[in-house]
Design an enzyme around this catalytic site. Sequence first.
Site, PDB file in Angstrom:
ATOM      1  N   HIS A 204     -21.876  30.017  11.788  1.00 19.42           N
ATOM      2  CA  HIS A 204     -22.106  30.831  10.589  1.00 19.42           C
ATOM      3  C   HIS A 204     -20.830  31.168   9.838  1.00 19.42           C
ATOM      4  CE1 HIS A 204     -20.796  33.765  13.594  1.00 19.42           C
ATOM      5  NE2 HIS A 204     -20.366  34.473  12.575  1.00 19.42           N
TER       6      HIS A 204
HETATM    7  C1  UD1 Z   1     -20.143  38.852   9.254  1.00 22.76           C
HETATM    8  C2  UD1 Z   1     -18.652  38.980   9.590  1.00 22.76           C
HETATM    9  C3  UD1 Z   1     -18.283  37.919  10.614  1.00 22.76           C
HETATM   10  C4  UD1 Z   1     -19.172  38.010  11.831  1.00 22.76           C
HETATM   11  C5  UD1 Z   1     -20.643  37.947  11.416  1.00 22.76           C
HETATM   12  C6  UD1 Z   1     -21.517  38.192  12.608  1.00 22.76           C
HETATM   13  C7  UD1 Z   1     -17.171  39.761   7.776  1.00 22.76           C
HETATM   14  C8  UD1 Z   1     -16.171  39.346   6.769  1.00 22.76           C
HETATM   15  N1  UD1 Z   1     -17.821  38.752   8.398  1.00 22.76           N
HETATM   16  O1  UD1 Z   1     -20.343  37.564   8.668  1.00 22.76           O
HETATM   17  O2  UD1 Z   1     -16.934  38.143  11.028  1.00 22.76           O
HETATM   18  O3  UD1 Z   1     -18.878  36.942  12.686  1.00 22.76           O
HETATM   19  O4  UD1 Z   1     -20.911  38.975  10.442  1.00 22.76           O
HETATM   20  O5  UD1 Z   1     -22.792  37.643  12.463  1.00 22.76           O
HETATM   21  O6  UD1 Z   1     -17.364  40.929   8.001  1.00 22.76           O
HETATM   22  N2  UD1 Z   1     -27.420  38.056   5.467  1.00 22.76           N
HETATM   23  C9  UD1 Z   1     -28.766  38.270   5.578  1.00 22.76           C
HETATM   24  N3  UD1 Z   1     -29.190  39.287   6.384  1.00 22.76           N
HETATM   25  C10 UD1 Z   1     -28.346  40.078   7.060  1.00 22.76           C
HETATM   26  C11 UD1 Z   1     -26.970  39.855   6.937  1.00 22.76           C
HETATM   27  C12 UD1 Z   1     -26.517  38.830   6.134  1.00 22.76           C
HETATM   28  O7  UD1 Z   1     -29.584  37.583   4.978  1.00 22.76           O
HETATM   29  O8  UD1 Z   1     -28.798  40.974   7.778  1.00 22.76           O
HETATM   30  C13 UD1 Z   1     -26.937  36.925   4.620  1.00 22.76           C
HETATM   31  C14 UD1 Z   1     -26.683  37.310   3.176  1.00 22.76           C
HETATM   32  O9  UD1 Z   1     -27.001  36.222   2.377  1.00 22.76           O
HETATM   33  C15 UD1 Z   1     -25.194  37.520   3.133  1.00 22.76           C
HETATM   34  C16 UD1 Z   1     -24.688  36.515   4.159  1.00 22.76           C
HETATM   35  O10 UD1 Z   1     -25.696  36.470   5.158  1.00 22.76           O
HETATM   36  O11 UD1 Z   1     -24.654  37.294   1.855  1.00 22.76           O
HETATM   37  C17 UD1 Z   1     -23.371  36.898   4.778  1.00 22.76           C
HETATM   38  O12 UD1 Z   1     -23.415  38.220   5.331  1.00 22.76           O
HETATM   39  P1  UD1 Z   1     -22.048  39.042   5.557  1.00 22.76           P
HETATM   40  O13 UD1 Z   1     -22.325  40.315   6.238  1.00 22.76           O
HETATM   41  O14 UD1 Z   1     -21.268  39.108   4.286  1.00 22.76           O
HETATM   42  O15 UD1 Z   1     -21.205  38.118   6.488  1.00 22.76           O
HETATM   43  P2  UD1 Z   1     -21.601  37.271   7.762  1.00 22.76           P
HETATM   44  O16 UD1 Z   1     -21.508  35.831   7.409  1.00 22.76           O
HETATM   45  O17 UD1 Z   1     -22.858  37.777   8.359  1.00 22.76           O
HETATM   46  N1  UDP Z   2     -26.711  36.473  19.408  1.00 26.63           N
HETATM   47  C1  UDP Z   2     -28.040  36.882  19.525  1.00 26.63           C
HETATM   48  N2  UDP Z   2     -29.008  36.109  18.937  1.00 26.63           N
HETATM   49  C2  UDP Z   2     -28.722  34.963  18.266  1.00 26.63           C
HETATM   50  C3  UDP Z   2     -27.369  34.558  18.160  1.00 26.63           C
HETATM   51  C4  UDP Z   2     -26.382  35.348  18.731  1.00 26.63           C
HETATM   52  O1  UDP Z   2     -28.348  37.900  20.144  1.00 26.63           O
HETATM   53  O2  UDP Z   2     -29.646  34.309  17.783  1.00 26.63           O
HETATM   54  C5  UDP Z   2     -25.659  37.329  19.995  1.00 26.63           C
HETATM   55  C6  UDP Z   2     -24.728  36.625  20.957  1.00 26.63           C
HETATM   56  O3  UDP Z   2     -25.214  36.685  22.274  1.00 26.63           O
HETATM   57  C7  UDP Z   2     -23.438  37.415  20.774  1.00 26.63           C
HETATM   58  C8  UDP Z   2     -23.474  37.853  19.321  1.00 26.63           C
HETATM   59  O4  UDP Z   2     -24.838  37.748  18.922  1.00 26.63           O
HETATM   60  O5  UDP Z   2     -23.442  38.584  21.584  1.00 26.63           O
HETATM   61  C9  UDP Z   2     -22.603  36.969  18.486  1.00 26.63           C
HETATM   62  O6  UDP Z   2     -22.807  37.253  17.143  1.00 26.63           O
HETATM   63  P1  UDP Z   2     -22.288  36.323  15.979  1.00 26.63           P
HETATM   64  O7  UDP Z   2     -22.137  34.947  16.457  1.00 26.63           O
HETATM   65  O8  UDP Z   2     -23.175  36.581  14.809  1.00 26.63           O
HETATM   66  O9  UDP Z   2     -20.881  36.977  15.595  1.00 26.63           O
HETATM   67  P2  UDP Z   2     -19.386  36.757  16.095  1.00 26.63           P
HETATM   68  O10 UDP Z   2     -19.336  37.016  17.546  1.00 26.63           O
HETATM   69  O11 UDP Z   2     -18.973  35.388  15.710  1.00 26.63           O
HETATM   70  O12 UDP Z   2     -18.625  37.753  15.299  1.00 26.63           O
END
Ligand code: UD1
Ligand code: UDP
Length: 360
Positions: A204
């Site tokens: 992601h």
């Molecule tokens: C964020 C964090 C990333 C982390 C990830 C965990 C930052 C800069 N990035 O990335 O470090 O690894 O979370 O998963 O803080 N969206 C939804 N529903 C949600 C959340 C997001 O549809 O509940 C979609 C939206 O289109 C949004 C996009 O995901 O624009 C990105 O969401 P955002 O919170 O900006 O960053 P992540 O890629 O989730």
């Molecule tokens: N995870 C989850 N369901 C999913 C994918 C990930 O519960 O479908 C959990 C995973 O076990 C880990 C965390 O989410 O604990 C990782 O989140 P993510 O990869 O979104 O963020 P990152 O760690 O890269 O910031």
Amino acid sequence: MIGIILGTRPEIIKMSPIIKECEEQNLDYFILHTGQHYSYEMDRIFFDILNLPQPEYNLDAGSGTHASQTGKIMLGIENVLLKTQPDIVLVQGDTNTVLSGSLVAAKLNIKVGHVEAGLRSFDHSMPEEINRIVSDHISDYLFAPTETSSQQLIKEGIEPEKIFVTGNTVVDAVYQNIKIAKEKINTLKDFHLFPKNYILVTFHRAENVDIKKRLEGIIIGLKLIKDYFSLPIVFPIHPRTEKMVEKLGLSLEGIDVIPPQGFLEFLQLEANAKFVLTDSGGLQEETCILRVPCITLRDNTERPETLEVGSNVLAGVNPLVILNSAKNAVKENNWSNPYGNGNAARLIVDICRLATKEKN
Ligand code: UD1
Ligand code: UDP
């Protein structure tokens, strides 16, 4: 009083052992949810599954550009902190929620504790790297998961008295929930899968999914792996990835795309996979803890400990390198887990209690 700030899926999971510890010790604390993640399967499901109390505050900040998201979260946090005046604020990891929480608290002269401090990818093009560096340098308590992360902070000039090597709370979360998962659910059966007979994938990161060439590289790599191993590739897709695949007109045909899973379901999928392909930070750690080989779809990592013990390799996004990394995925999985023995939350909360006493 301790203020726990969180906003995204990994923060909810990695803060959950700290919240449980605060509950067990009957401490004065509150949860502030920024609402950075808000979809049911990225947010609420984890409060339900992990039996966490409702956040006292939810800012509903949602998605946006970095400045708009960070600004909105900062304004909301400032309102809450002015009202509540906690002795210490805890943030976890490297998201925009973490940057906002630490900045606002530091400027209000409220102590900041950074959980998972000292991680560095040395890649400033990653928003997470900026968030980590800024948060570490304005924190008063730096909870480093390993000696390596602690040494990095010292190299950057942070006073050793502020640094505590605690292990990573992800170990606590995995240990606490893997047993519960076993007792309660059978995810493999639900998805018609067999242990070590499927491959799990998640990705992601902005630098992978927002750039067409990189996203295409990963998808081609996955298809090569599917052909070579003739095994299902299970992909619980992050909403960001789902949106970008559609926007860029790419196809995930042949890959078993499923919705993001709850933590118990996901732990089972992870623990039983033949190997995992990912760009997630948390997964690099969890696969190491669960002794499942990991192939990281990135050019660098802020988790060098996993490379050192041999649980993880970096493959980037070149399809042939991804395939070769999968072919060479380690068969021996007797490495030791560098992230501690599952008592990180206890150590962190004990230190926070001292901070609370110091203030009063
Ligand atoms: C964020 C964090 C990333 C982390 C990830 C965990 C930052 C800069 N990035 O990335 O470090 O690894 O979370 O998963 O803080 N969206 C939804 N529903 C949600 C959340 C997001 O549809 O509940 C979609 C939206 O289109 C949004 C996009 O995901 O624009 C990105 O969401 P955002 O919170 O900006 O960053 P992540 O890629 O989730
Ligand atoms: N995870 C989850 N369901 C999913 C994918 C990930 O519960 O479908 C959990 C995973 O076990 C880990 C965390 O989410 O604990 C990782 O989140 P993510 O990869 O979104 O963020 P990152 O760690 O890269 O910031």
